[in-house]
Design a protein around this motif. Structure first.
Motif, PDB file in Angstrom:
ATOM      1  N   VAL A  99      70.015  15.925 100.268  1.00 43.00           N
ATOM      2  CA  VAL A  99      69.329  14.230 100.452  1.00 43.00           C
ATOM      3  C   VAL A  99      69.440  13.769  99.267  1.00 43.00           C
ATOM      4  CG1 VAL A  99      68.163  14.805 102.722  1.00 43.00           C
ATOM      5  CG2 VAL A  99      67.124  15.364 100.835  1.00 43.00           C
ATOM      6  N   PHE A 199      70.113  18.095 106.932  1.00 46.39           N
ATOM      7  CA  PHE A 199      69.870  17.815 105.506  1.00 46.39           C
ATOM      8  C   PHE A 199      68.911  18.980 104.956  1.00 46.39           C
ATOM      9  CE2 PHE A 199      70.379  13.997 108.371  1.00 46.39           C
ATOM     10  CZ  PHE A 199      71.075  13.244 107.531  1.00 46.39           C
ATOM     11  N   THR A 215      59.758  12.641  97.934  1.00 48.60           N
ATOM     12  CA  THR A 215      60.395  12.188  99.352  1.00 48.60           C
ATOM     13  C   THR A 215      59.384  11.205  99.852  1.00 48.60           C
ATOM     14  OG1 THR A 215      61.505  14.217  99.959  1.00 48.60           O
ATOM     15  CG2 THR A 215      60.948  12.669 101.587  1.00 48.60           C
ATOM     16  N   TRP A 252      64.981  12.807 108.780  1.00 48.62           N
ATOM     17  CA  TRP A 252      65.939  12.798 107.398  1.00 48.62           C
ATOM     18  C   TRP A 252      66.788  11.610 107.567  1.00 48.62           C
ATOM     19  CZ3 TRP A 252      64.153  14.531 103.219  1.00 48.62           C
ATOM     20  CH2 TRP A 252      63.740  15.599 102.935  1.00 48.62           C
ATOM     21  N   LEU A 256      66.649   8.452 105.143  1.00 46.72           N
ATOM     22  CA  LEU A 256      67.778   7.984 104.304  1.00 46.72           C
ATOM     23  C   LEU A 256      68.190   6.486 104.510  1.00 46.72           C
ATOM     24  CD1 LEU A 256      69.752   9.268 101.931  1.00 46.72           C
ATOM     25  CD2 LEU A 256      71.235  10.073 104.007  1.00 46.72           C
TER      26      LEU A 256
END
Length: 456
Positions: A99, A199, A215, A252, A256
């Motif tokens: 990622v 991911f 994150t 995920w 993104l």
């Protein structure tokens, strides 16, 4: 023509005269004076007339066409580049997506150049010079007009003087990067909709807690817009292997996309709009710098403290088609004028009361004086008497053309030879050819009835 284009052409004419010397501007100055207005208005009228005469106006149109083509080429490159970033970030789906490597591929170069742009804006004001020069170079090449080479330097000087170049380049740079980010977003969504991606994150030096914090920090702003952020358990579990859970993959993927939108698309969109606003507001303040030597020396010629007579410039190399700039509503009366007649020929002939005699133009002073009068009081009908025993030299034809432009209708009277003398047939043919090129009617008899009534 927009106000920016008018100022642009005016600056181009100034640069041209600065490097190549003064232009033949006698008629341009006279027309600018007769039109009135303040000095900047007269300078612009003079420059626009010269630009039209010398082909700079058409060169500007060619340059703008080239600029649009260059912009299209750069836009296509931006779309292709954005698509390439998305493919590089996700790959073909055969292996799991790291990622943070994907995020670096999507945003790394964009953020580095965005920071460089911002620093240049604050400290130098000459940001984006490379992309701006590329666009100007492409515009000039695609214009395919030799005269267009003088336009780009004039535009740069005009914008730099008012510090508008930074905003013009800012619109260009941020708009192209916005296009690249939108292209990357579109390809990213397409790939995620048609392929199954897993991911993961990997590290040797950093701990899992660091990746959890990163994150969540990056996902904080996107979450305000409704984008999902993986849970702490999902983040920790993705450090070992790609989760085969549908909700984890979607979380995920959404994270993104959200990070790309918030940190890639939105900053470029807002900056492009901001630069466009500064560009639009700055255009309203564009003015000529009358302190520049090229403009300062025009003050006495365009706004003289006293009337000055005399023609000091040579006739142009090429005669242009005569198109009268005088409408019938603003002209009246009839006028007869002769050009360079010798003393042996009696002049003037018997004239009707409604026809005025302007005499014989045989000196620079008399020519300039009559042109000044015609610019103020243009006649409805003008007859120009010429002696066809003289050759139709360039200066005489230029004078005839200039006189004709200051009357609603013009005819040329080619006088008969004196008694006992014959006209040279070849020279008379030269007169006919020259006047036909000027598209002026001519005859060898006195047009008195036309002068008096407007009819033959």
């Amino acid at each position: 023509m927009t106000e920016l284009n008018n100022l642009w052409l005016t600056e181009t004419i100034r640069l041209r005269e600065e490097h190549a010397g003064p232009l033949d501007d006698l008629e341009a100055n006279r027309l600018a004076r007769s039109a009135g207005g303040d000095l900047p208005t007269r300078i612009q009228r003079r420059a626009l007339w010269l630009a039209e005469r010398d082909g700079m106006t058409s060169a500007l149109k060619h340059w703008l066409q080239g600029a649009r083509l260059a912009l299209l080429v750069l836009a296509i490159l931006a779309v292709v580049s954005g698509a390439g970033l998305a493919f590089a970030a996700l790959g073909d789906g055969q292996v799991s997506v790291n990622v943070f490597w994907a995020l670096g591929s999507l945003l790394g170069l964009n953020l580095i150049l965005l920071l460089s742009w911002a620093l240049g804006l604050v400290f130098a004001g000459e940001h984006g010079a490379t992309l701006g020069r590329l666009w100007l170079w492409l515009s000039e090449k695609l214009a395919r007009d030799a005269k267009a080479a003088q336009l780009a330097p004039a535009l740069l000087l005009l914008l730099q003087r008012h510090k508008l170049n930074r905003w013009a380049v800012g619109v260009l740079v941020n708009s192209l990067w916005l296009l690249a980010m939108l292209s990357a977003l579109a390809i990213l969504l397409t790939l995620m909709a048609t392929r199954r991606y897993g991911f993961v994150w990997e590290t040797t030096l950093l701990s899992a807690d660091t990746f959890v914090a990163m994150t969540q920090a990056l996902g904080a702003l996107p979450s305000l817009l409704g984008f999902n952020v993986p849970t702490v358990e999902m983040i920790r579990a993705s450090g070992d292997t790609a989760l085969n859970i549908e909700s984890a993959r979607q979380a995920w993927a959404t994270w993104l996309v959200g990070v790309l939108v918030v940190y890639g698309v939105l900053p470029r969109l807002l900056l492009a709009l901001f630069c466009l606003w500064r560009w639009k507001t700055g255009q309203a303040s564009l003015r000529l710098d009358l302190n520049l030597p090229g403009y300062a020396q025009l003050r006495e010629r365009l706004m003289p403290t006293s009337e000055r007579l005399g023609i000091s410039d040579a006739a142009p190399d090429q005669l242009h088609r005569v198109e009268s700039a005088v409408s019938e509503l603003h002209s009246e009366g009839a006028l007869l004028v002769a050009i360079e007649l010798d003393e042996q020929r009696p002049w003037p002939p018997s004239l009707p009361k409604s026809v005025s005699n302007a005499g014989i133009l045989d000196s620079r002073e008399s020519r300039n004086k009559l042109l000044e009068q015609l610019s103020r009081f243009p006649p409805a009908r003008l007859a120009i008497a010429c002696d066809p025993r003289r050759s139709p030299d360039r200066g005489s034809l230029a004078l005839i053309a200039e006189l004709a432009r200051n009357a609603s209708a013009t005819r040329v009277w080619l006088l008969q030879a004196p008694t006992g003398e014959a006209l040279d047939a070849e020279r008379l043919g030269d007169w006919h050819t020259a006047l036909q090129q000027l598209e002026l009617p001519f005859a060898d008899c006195a047009p008195m009835n036309w002068l008096e009534t407007g009819h033959d």
